[in-house]
Design an enzyme around this catalytic site. Structure first.
Site, PDB file in Angstrom:
ATOM      1  CD  GLU A   1      -2.199   7.891   7.682  1.00  0.00           C
ATOM      2  OE1 GLU A   1      -4.149   7.655   7.243  1.00  0.00           O
ATOM      3  OE2 GLU A   1      -2.020   7.291   6.985  1.00  0.00           O
TER       4      GLU A   1
ATOM      5  CD  GLU B   1       0.121   3.714   8.259  1.00  0.00           C
ATOM      6  OE1 GLU B   1      -0.748   3.699   7.310  1.00  0.00           O
ATOM      7  OE2 GLU B   1      -0.351   4.607   9.289  1.00  0.00           O
TER       8      GLU B   1
HETATM    9  C1  FCB Z   1      -3.363   4.574   6.140  1.00  0.00           C
HETATM   10  C2  FCB Z   1      -3.717   4.315   7.794  1.00  0.00           C
HETATM   11  C3  FCB Z   1      -3.656   2.814   8.400  1.00  0.00           C
HETATM   12  C4  FCB Z   1      -4.375   1.566   7.253  1.00  0.00           C
HETATM   13  C5  FCB Z   1      -3.603   2.438   5.570  1.00  0.00           C
HETATM   14  C6  FCB Z   1      -4.120   1.321   4.288  1.00  0.00           C
HETATM   15  O1  FCB Z   1      -4.640   5.213   5.908  1.00  0.00           O
HETATM   16  O2  FCB Z   1      -3.383   4.737   8.435  1.00  0.00           O
HETATM   17  O3  FCB Z   1      -4.630   2.674   8.798  1.00  0.00           O
HETATM   18  O4  FCB Z   1      -5.147   1.708   6.779  1.00  0.00           O
HETATM   19  O5  FCB Z   1      -3.662   3.902   5.495  1.00  0.00           O
END
Ligand code: FCB
Length: 453
Positions: free
Chosen positions: A166, A360
């Site tokens: 990210e 994620e």
């Molecule tokens: C993302 C991050 C991760 C976590 C989630 C909820 O942006 O990559 O580390 O904090 O959000």
């Protein structure tokens, strides 16, 4: 058999990040990262929480890997802490730092779990921030050095490598709004960070290939940005700008060979175009094998007079975010899985040819531990809905290779400290006791049948 089945070989797992779970902040030669500094700065993090102890994973990794095995995870995505491996950021390798990841990788392989290593999940050594951090071009080269050192030690056993997690957050929250470490608030610095992060990505792809990497990826938090009124050309222009900042500024240079025109103009407006040197875009476009997609929430924007989308969105005068009438998580993030479907279809159309993986996806809820149980039905609903969206995209041709839940454990949620729980496994921070939530059992069932009922 009824229900939705995923293709054979679909990769299932969970993700974490070094600073969020490891603890052992001053052990075996680790130096402070920007997050250690930020956490100690009054008023930055909820109740001044830090990652000093976190989930104590540094000492409990065996127990945590056993838990992964029990849940049937096939893949575990984790990040390495730069200040463990190179305590002074750019200098010699600290072998004790690498020893930890060496032990972790062996433990994972021993349990039949495929390790997926992210090089940079936000814990920049503070010494590098003191020299300008991501606004300094040298940092891009130092990331590539970290890649070289890490693959030299783990490359015989780790198949999949991710350069950055990210970069949008690193750049725009770290240097734009200041909501993340290092907490700077300067639009030009944020755009400079974008470029240097991407340059660091490209240089690291090359370093990883030179080190023999078999699968190289980049993880982006991509947004499905919708117009408030799809028939209003001003709203559509607002969408275009926010889409540029969240998506195209990262996707176009990595997957299409160069920055899009409107983002080039934005770099120029803030005087950052001078930092984009001849040849940089070729480096950034070094081919990758997999695009990691992190997804949490949809966004909606509209045009307006005298408004903007805040300091995380440079140049967004005349655009504003619109409140959405949707259920929200404990973060206040709106829930709408159809946005993930739309995003994946858009990626498959606009950036064809790159396999994708959800690296994620998950949600924080107000979990209650009742004896040995956390009945987190909301989280199960969230995960189920988003998996259905992934399946729908797959059925319509998106090249989806896997799905990783965020997160394995409740952990340090950055500026929210330990207040927000994203784990499928509950962590009692006083005793470090791990308790699989109902969602963990549910997810184990999904993995076991490779599908949803
Ligand atoms: C993302 C991050 C991760 C976590 C989630 C909820 O942006 O990559 O580390 O904090 O959000």
């Amino acid at each position: 058999m009824s229900g939705l089945r995923f293709p054979e070989g679909f990769r299932w797992g969970a993700a974490t990040a070094s600073y969020q779970i490891e603890g052992a902040a001053a052990e075996d030669g680790r130096t402070p990262s920007i997050w250690d500094t930020y956490a100690r700065t009054p008023g930055r993090v909820f109740h001044g929480h830090s990652g000093d102890v976190a989930c104590d994973h540094y000492h409990r990794y065996r127990e945590d890997v056993a838990l992964m095995k029990q849940l049937g995870l096939g893949t575990y995505r984790f990040s390495v802490a730069w200040p463990r491996i190179k305590p002074d950021g750019s200098g010699p390798v600290n072998s004790r730092g690498l020893d930890f990841y060496d032990r972790l990788v062996d433990e994972l392989l021993d349990k039949g779990i495929d390790p997926m290593v992210t090089l940079y999940h936000w814990d920049l050594p503070q010494v590098l921030e003191d020299r300008g951090g991501w606004t300094n071009r040298d940092t891009a080269h130092y990331l590539a050095d970290l890649a070289t050192a890490t693959i030299a030690r783990l490359g015989d056993r780790v198949r999949t490598w991710t350069t950055l997690n990210e970069p949008w957050c690193s750049a725009f929250l770290g240097y734009g709004s200041g909501d993340h470490a290092p907490g700077r608030q300067d639009p030009a610095a944020a755009l400079s960070a974008v470029h240097h992060l991407l340059l660091g990505h490209g240089l690291s792809v090359q370093a990883l290939r030179a080190g023999g990497a078999r699968e190289v990826s980049l993880t982006l938090n991509l947004a499905c940005v919708r117009p408030d009124d799809p028939d209003d050309p001003h709203d559509l222009a607002a969408v275009r700008h926010i889409d540029g900042l969240h998506n195209r500024i990262f996707l176009d240079p990595t997957l299409r060979g160069g920055y899009p025109q409107d983002m080039r103009a934005l770099f120029a407006r803030f005087g950052v175009d001078r930092q984009i040197l001849a040849g940089d875009e070729d480096v950034i476009a070094s081919p990758i094998d997999l695009l990691g997609v992190n997804f949490y929430q949809p966004s909606r924007v509209r045009a307006g007079v005298g408004v903007d989308c805040g300091p995380a969105n440079p140049g967004s005068e005349g655009c504003e975010y619109v409140q959405q009438d949707l259920p929200v998580t404990a973060m206040g993030w709106p829930v709408d899985a159809t946005a993930l479907y739309e995003l994946l279809m858009r990626l498959a159309t606009d950036y064809p040819g790159t396999p994708m993986m959800i690296t994620e996806n998950g949600a924080a809820y107000h979990d209650v531990l009742d004896g040995d149980r956390v009945a987190d039905t909301d989280r199960i609903g969230f995960l189920d809905g988003h998996l259905r969206a992934v399946h729908a995209a797959l059925s319509e041709g998106a090249d989806m290779r896997g799905y990783l839940a965020w997160s394995l454990l409740d952990n340090y949620e950055w500026a929210y400290g330990y207040d927000k729980r994203f784990g499928i496994v509950h962590v009692d921070y006083d005793t470090q006791r791990r308790t699989p939530k109902d969602s963990a059992r549910w997810f184990a069932g999904v993995i076991g049948r490779n599908g949803l009922v």
